[in-house]
Design a protein around this motif. Structure first.
Motif, PDB file in Angstrom:
ATOM      1  N   GLY A 257       1.414  -3.847  45.596  1.00 59.29           N
ATOM      2  CA  GLY A 257       2.226  -2.821  44.942  1.00 59.29           C
ATOM      3  C   GLY A 257       1.360  -1.634  44.541  1.00 59.29           C
TER       4      GLY A 257
ATOM      5  N   CYS B  87       3.690  -3.274  33.661  1.00 54.35           N
ATOM      6  CA  CYS B  87       2.389  -3.916  33.729  1.00 54.35           C
ATOM      7  C   CYS B  87       1.294  -2.850  33.857  1.00 54.35           C
ATOM      8  CB  CYS B  87       2.433  -4.831  34.944  1.00 54.35           C
ATOM      9  SG  CYS B  87       0.909  -5.601  35.327  1.00 54.35           S
TER      10      CYS B  87
ATOM     11  N   MET C  27       0.380  -1.268  37.185  1.00 53.80           N
ATOM     12  CA  MET C  27       1.216  -0.211  37.784  1.00 53.80           C
ATOM     13  C   MET C  27       0.763   1.178  37.360  1.00 53.80           C
ATOM     14  SD  MET C  27       4.981  -1.536  36.949  1.00 53.80           S
ATOM     15  CE  MET C  27       5.634   0.092  37.310  1.00 53.80           C
TER      16      MET C  27
ATOM     17  N   THR D 263      10.053  -4.236  42.870  1.00 52.51           N
ATOM     18  CA  THR D 263       9.458  -5.577  42.810  1.00 52.51           C
ATOM     19  C   THR D 263      10.481  -6.593  42.277  1.00 52.51           C
ATOM     20  OG1 THR D 263       7.297  -4.585  42.508  1.00 52.51           O
ATOM     21  CG2 THR D 263       7.509  -6.894  41.860  1.00 52.51           C
TER      22      THR D 263
ATOM     23  N   PHE E 255       9.100   0.879  46.660  1.00 48.71           N
ATOM     24  CA  PHE E 255       8.119  -0.121  47.077  1.00 48.71           C
ATOM     25  C   PHE E 255       8.395  -1.420  46.321  1.00 48.71           C
ATOM     26  CE2 PHE E 255       5.380  -0.821  43.429  1.00 48.71           C
ATOM     27  CZ  PHE E 255       5.670   0.277  42.628  1.00 48.71           C
TER      28      PHE E 255
ATOM     29  N   GLY F  43       6.119  -5.173  45.395  1.00 48.50           N
ATOM     30  CA  GLY F  43       5.016  -6.117  45.582  1.00 48.50           C
ATOM     31  C   GLY F  43       5.620  -7.503  45.762  1.00 48.50           C
TER      32      GLY F  43
HETATM   33  C1  PLP Z   1       7.125  -4.512  38.277  1.00 47.50           C
HETATM   34  C2  PLP Z   1       5.791  -4.497  38.954  1.00 47.50           C
HETATM   35  N1  PLP Z   1       5.548  -3.564  39.891  1.00 47.50           N
HETATM   36  C3  PLP Z   1       4.359  -3.504  40.530  1.00 47.50           C
HETATM   37  C4  PLP Z   1       3.325  -4.368  40.229  1.00 47.50           C
HETATM   38  C5  PLP Z   1       2.025  -4.261  40.968  1.00 47.50           C
HETATM   39  O1  PLP Z   1       2.120  -5.045  42.135  1.00 47.50           O
HETATM   40  P1  PLP Z   1       0.813  -5.704  42.786  1.00 47.50           P
HETATM   41  O2  PLP Z   1       0.353  -6.770  41.865  1.00 47.50           O
HETATM   42  O3  PLP Z   1       1.276  -6.219  44.117  1.00 47.50           O
HETATM   43  O4  PLP Z   1      -0.183  -4.601  42.937  1.00 47.50           O
HETATM   44  C6  PLP Z   1       3.532  -5.359  39.276  1.00 47.50           C
HETATM   45  C7  PLP Z   1       2.433  -6.260  38.967  1.00 47.50           C
HETATM   46  O5  PLP Z   1       2.249  -6.762  37.925  1.00 47.50           O
HETATM   47  C8  PLP Z   1       4.786  -5.419  38.613  1.00 47.50           C
HETATM   48  O6  PLP Z   1       5.026  -6.332  37.666  1.00 47.50           O
END
Ligand code: PLP
Length: 192
Positions: free
Chosen positions: A39, A66, A69, A138, A155, A157
């Motif tokens: 992500g 998080c 992000m 996500t 996008f 993740g």
């Molecule tokens: C809502 C959300 N989006 C994006 C991410 C980031 O994704 P990635 O861990 O694949 O980089 C997270 C990770 O904690 C998340 O909770």
């Protein structure tokens, strides 16, 4: 003929080395979609794409997010502000954003896969103000409609859904990406 890297041929090539389409329908997102490491790299990819036609300085993120992000925006030098995410008196998720603010980029999340009126309104309001809209899908990855066609990028993740280390999908919803896909190949090995 150029052969694909050993170990990843089944995804994009058939046995004759011809590009094949094995991507499941439900993962064919937007006008163009790509698979990336995470992500975080998806966010970075979007910022780099945006920078080919605009010079964003500010991003408006939901407060319930998080730290991972936030990093890619900071690493790209963007100023990060947050709009409030809270549980309303009916137990639903609501948002409180400064509607006078004009962020260059708005990030929206359908928490736990639920699209609320609030979310819809937020996207419409900031789109009308000229913000670039990024949807973090996500949570809504497996929803029938993971993102709004009004948004610019989306996008998701994968690692929050299953026991895998990484992986993500990123899409430019109504256009093609301006930057090339980042498939790094070991050229000299492949051509040997
Ligand atoms: C809502 C959300 N989006 C994006 C991410 C980031 O994704 P990635 O861990 O694949 O980089 C997270 C990770 O904690 C998340 O909770």
């Amino acid at each position: 003929m150029k052969y694909p890297e050993i170990g990843s041929e089944f995804w994009e090539y058939d046995s004759n080395g011809i590009v094949a389409d094995h991507i499941p329908e439900w993962l064919k997102w937007g006008k163009e979609s790509r698979f990336l490491l995470s992500g975080r790299t998806a966010i970075d990819h979007i910022i780099k794409d945006v920078r080919t036609y605009s010079d964003p300085k500010t991003v408006y993120l939901p407060s319930y997010c998080c730290q991972t992000m936030i990093r890619p925006f900071e690493m790209n030098g963007l100023i990060v502000s947050f709009y409030d995410v809270y549980i309303d008196n009916k137990g639903g998720i609501s948002f409180k954003a400064d509607l006078d603010f004009s962020p260059d980029i708005l990030v929206s999340i359908d928490y736990f896969g639920y699209r609320t009126n609030d979310n819809q309104k937020l996207i419409r309001h900031f789109k009308e103000k000229g913000s670039i809209i990024i949807e973090d899908c996500t949570h809504s990855l497996f929803c029938y409609k993971p993102f709004d066609s009004l948004s610019d990028y989306a996008f998701a993740g994968f690692r929050k859904w299953m026991a895998i280390f990484d992986g993500a999908i990123v899409t430019c919803i109504n256009n093609s990406f301006n930057i090339p896909d980042c498939t790094l190949e070991h050229e000299s090995y492949l051509n040997a």
